[in-house]
Scaffold this motif. Structure first.
Motif, PDB file in Angstrom:
ATOM      1  N   THR A   3       0.830  -1.199   0.000  1.00  0.00           N
ATOM      2  CA  THR A   3       0.000   0.000   0.000  1.00  0.00           C
ATOM      3  C   THR A   3       0.866   1.251   0.000  1.00  0.00           C
ATOM      4  OG1 THR A   3      -1.715  -1.154   1.240  1.00  0.00           O
ATOM      5  CG2 THR A   3      -1.819   1.242   1.231  1.00  0.00           C
ATOM      6  N   ALA A   4       0.559   2.141  -0.937  1.00  0.00           N
ATOM      7  CA  ALA A   4       1.221   3.440  -1.003  1.00  0.00           C
ATOM      8  C   ALA A   4       0.159   4.510  -0.803  1.00  0.00           C
ATOM      9  CB  ALA A   4       1.900   3.636  -2.352  1.00  0.00           C
ATOM     10  N   VAL A   5       0.461   5.469   0.054  1.00  0.00           N
ATOM     11  CA  VAL A   5      -0.401   6.644   0.185  1.00  0.00           C
ATOM     12  C   VAL A   5       0.295   7.767  -0.575  1.00  0.00           C
ATOM     13  CG1 VAL A   5      -1.317   8.396   1.744  1.00  0.00           C
ATOM     14  CG2 VAL A   5      -1.448   5.990   2.371  1.00  0.00           C
ATOM     15  N   ARG A  22       0.055   2.435  -9.460  1.00  0.00           N
ATOM     16  CA  ARG A  22      -1.009   1.438  -9.702  1.00  0.00           C
ATOM     17  C   ARG A  22      -0.595   0.471 -10.806  1.00  0.00           C
ATOM     18  NH1 ARG A  22      -6.199   5.347  -8.839  1.00  0.00           N
ATOM     19  NH2 ARG A  22      -6.315   5.027  -6.581  1.00  0.00           N
ATOM     20  N   ASP A  23       0.013   0.978 -11.860  1.00  0.00           N
ATOM     21  CA  ASP A  23       0.478   0.109 -12.943  1.00  0.00           C
ATOM     22  C   ASP A  23       1.545  -0.869 -12.457  1.00  0.00           C
ATOM     23  OD1 ASP A  23      -1.273   1.353 -14.652  1.00  0.00           O
ATOM     24  OD2 ASP A  23       0.264   2.509 -15.725  1.00  0.00           O
ATOM     25  N   ALA A  24       2.276  -0.496 -11.400  1.00  0.00           N
ATOM     26  CA  ALA A  24       3.318  -1.358 -10.831  1.00  0.00           C
ATOM     27  C   ALA A  24       2.750  -2.346  -9.807  1.00  0.00           C
ATOM     28  CB  ALA A  24       4.405  -0.505 -10.188  1.00  0.00           C
ATOM     29  N   GLY A  25       1.421  -2.313  -9.587  1.00  0.00           N
ATOM     30  CA  GLY A  25       0.806  -3.281  -8.702  1.00  0.00           C
ATOM     31  C   GLY A  25       0.575  -2.818  -7.270  1.00  0.00           C
ATOM     32  N   TRP A  26       0.830  -1.560  -6.978  1.00  0.00           N
ATOM     33  CA  TRP A  26       0.600  -1.036  -5.640  1.00  0.00           C
ATOM     34  C   TRP A  26      -0.876  -0.732  -5.455  1.00  0.00           C
ATOM     35  CZ3 TRP A  26       4.221   0.158  -1.773  1.00  0.00           C
ATOM     36  CH2 TRP A  26       5.560  -0.045  -2.132  1.00  0.00           C
ATOM     37  N   GLU A  27      -1.380  -0.927  -4.240  1.00  0.00           N
ATOM     38  CA  GLU A  27      -2.676  -0.386  -3.876  1.00  0.00           C
ATOM     39  C   GLU A  27      -2.385   1.065  -3.501  1.00  0.00           C
ATOM     40  OE1 GLU A  27      -6.128  -0.624  -0.454  1.00  0.00           O
ATOM     41  OE2 GLU A  27      -4.522  -2.096  -0.432  1.00  0.00           O
ATOM     42  N   ASP A  42      -4.312   4.573   7.432  1.00  0.00           N
ATOM     43  CA  ASP A  42      -4.261   3.832   6.168  1.00  0.00           C
ATOM     44  C   ASP A  42      -3.256   2.683   6.222  1.00  0.00           C
ATOM     45  OD1 ASP A  42      -6.107   5.588   4.995  1.00  0.00           O
ATOM     46  OD2 ASP A  42      -4.517   6.958   4.368  1.00  0.00           O
ATOM     47  N   ARG A  43      -2.383   2.693   7.212  1.00  0.00           N
ATOM     48  CA  ARG A  43      -1.345   1.672   7.399  1.00  0.00           C
ATOM     49  C   ARG A  43      -0.518   1.447   6.120  1.00  0.00           C
ATOM     50  NH1 ARG A  43      -1.569  -1.270  11.886  1.00  0.00           N
ATOM     51  NH2 ARG A  43      -0.694  -3.059  10.822  1.00  0.00           N
ATOM     52  N   PRO A  44       0.068   2.525   5.591  1.00  0.00           N
ATOM     53  CA  PRO A  44       0.813   2.391   4.332  1.00  0.00           C
ATOM     54  C   PRO A  44       2.169   1.714   4.524  1.00  0.00           C
ATOM     55  CG  PRO A  44       1.105   4.589   5.199  1.00  0.00           C
ATOM     56  CD  PRO A  44       0.105   3.892   6.102  1.00  0.00           C
ATOM     57  N   ASP A  45       2.676   1.183   3.431  1.00  0.00           N
ATOM     58  CA  ASP A  45       4.044   0.669   3.401  1.00  0.00           C
ATOM     59  C   ASP A  45       5.000   1.776   2.981  1.00  0.00           C
ATOM     60  OD1 ASP A  45       3.530  -2.166   3.998  1.00  0.00           O
ATOM     61  OD2 ASP A  45       2.368  -2.064   2.150  1.00  0.00           O
ATOM     62  N   VAL A  46       4.488   2.748   2.239  1.00  0.00           N
ATOM     63  CA  VAL A  46       5.276   3.895   1.804  1.00  0.00           C
ATOM     64  C   VAL A  46       4.340   5.086   1.625  1.00  0.00           C
ATOM     65  CG1 VAL A  46       5.110   3.365  -0.667  1.00  0.00           C
ATOM     66  CG2 VAL A  46       7.075   4.643   0.160  1.00  0.00           C
ATOM     67  N   VAL A  47       4.864   6.287   1.881  1.00  0.00           N
ATOM     68  CA  VAL A  47       4.123   7.529   1.660  1.00  0.00           C
ATOM     69  C   VAL A  47       4.876   8.308   0.591  1.00  0.00           C
ATOM     70  CG1 VAL A  47       3.339   9.704   2.685  1.00  0.00           C
ATOM     71  CG2 VAL A  47       3.259   7.587   4.034  1.00  0.00           C
ATOM     72  N   SER A 113      13.063   2.139  -1.337  1.00  0.00           N
ATOM     73  CA  SER A 113      12.798   2.820  -0.066  1.00  0.00           C
ATOM     74  C   SER A 113      11.933   1.964   0.833  1.00  0.00           C
ATOM     75  CB  SER A 113      12.092   4.150  -0.315  1.00  0.00           C
ATOM     76  OG  SER A 113      12.924   5.021  -1.019  1.00  0.00           O
ATOM     77  N   PHE A 114      10.989   1.266   0.229  1.00  0.00           N
ATOM     78  CA  PHE A 114      10.066   0.415   0.974  1.00  0.00           C
ATOM     79  C   PHE A 114      10.778  -0.797   1.560  1.00  0.00           C
ATOM     80  CE2 PHE A 114       7.353  -3.430   0.224  1.00  0.00           C
ATOM     81  CZ  PHE A 114       6.600  -3.336   1.377  1.00  0.00           C
ATOM     82  N   SER A 115      11.689  -1.397   0.816  1.00  0.00           N
ATOM     83  CA  SER A 115      12.279  -2.655   1.267  1.00  0.00           C
ATOM     84  C   SER A 115      13.709  -2.547   1.759  1.00  0.00           C
ATOM     85  CB  SER A 115      12.238  -3.681   0.132  1.00  0.00           C
ATOM     86  OG  SER A 115      12.995  -3.227  -0.969  1.00  0.00           O
TER      87      SER A 115
END
Length: 163
Positions: A3-5, A22-27, A42-47, A113-115
């Motif tokens: 999830t990305a906000v 979205r095209d890369a598969g992120w919600e 929203d409990r994002p994985d990245v902002v 950045s996320f991982s």
């Protein structure tokens, strides 16, 4: 699904950042700058903060970096070239991408950045067995303290925070 906000003033269908993620598969959840306080729910994985060209970078990003997010949540800014010199030094910003956007670069930087690194609440950056204490200017590798000069520490900090 990750999830990305995206914090942006643009409508979701007009925001290039939203389309690329979205095209890369992120919600992707879109929030207006005035709604930034709701982002932790929203409990994002990245902002991702989409900074408008005519906006003040610090003002645009400060709300996001001050949020009470999980330690591993990255904050990435999308900026124009005139903001680069300030984005490099902005505390709490994990990474930034410069316009014009290249989809592959945005995807790679957000994913990295996320991982790549995890920050805990005590201002430590962990990268595998490497731990950097950002406040105490100390580095440990596999539990052993590493003696570094100030410049070496700053370089290592930059590399660890921007894998």
């Amino acid at each position: 699904m990750d999830t990305a906000v995206v914090i942006t003033d643009q409508l979701p269908r007009e925001a290039e950042v939203v389309t690329i993620l979205r095209d890369a598969g992120w919600e992707v959840l879109v929030r207006r700058p005035a709604e930034v306080s709701s982002v932790p729910r929203d409990r994002p994985d990245v902002v991702v903060v989409d900074v408008p060209e005519d906006a003040d970078l610090t003002e645009s990003v400060s709300g996001a970096v001050a949020l009470p997010l999980r330690a591993d949540v990255a904050v990435v800014a999308v900026v124009d070239v005139q903001h680069v010199h300030r984005a490099v030094r902005m505390e709490g910003l994990t990474d930034f991408v410069v316009r014009p956007l290249r989809p592959e670069e945005l995807r790679a930087r957000v994913r990295r950045s996320f991982s790549g690194t995890a920050r805990d609440s005590s201002d430590r950056v962990r990268l595998g067995e490497l731990v950097l204490d950002l406040k105490g200017y100390e580095v440990a590798l596999r539990g052993e303290m590493v003696d570094l000069t100030f410049q070496e520490f700053e370089l290592l900090k930059f590399l660890a925070c921007h894998p």
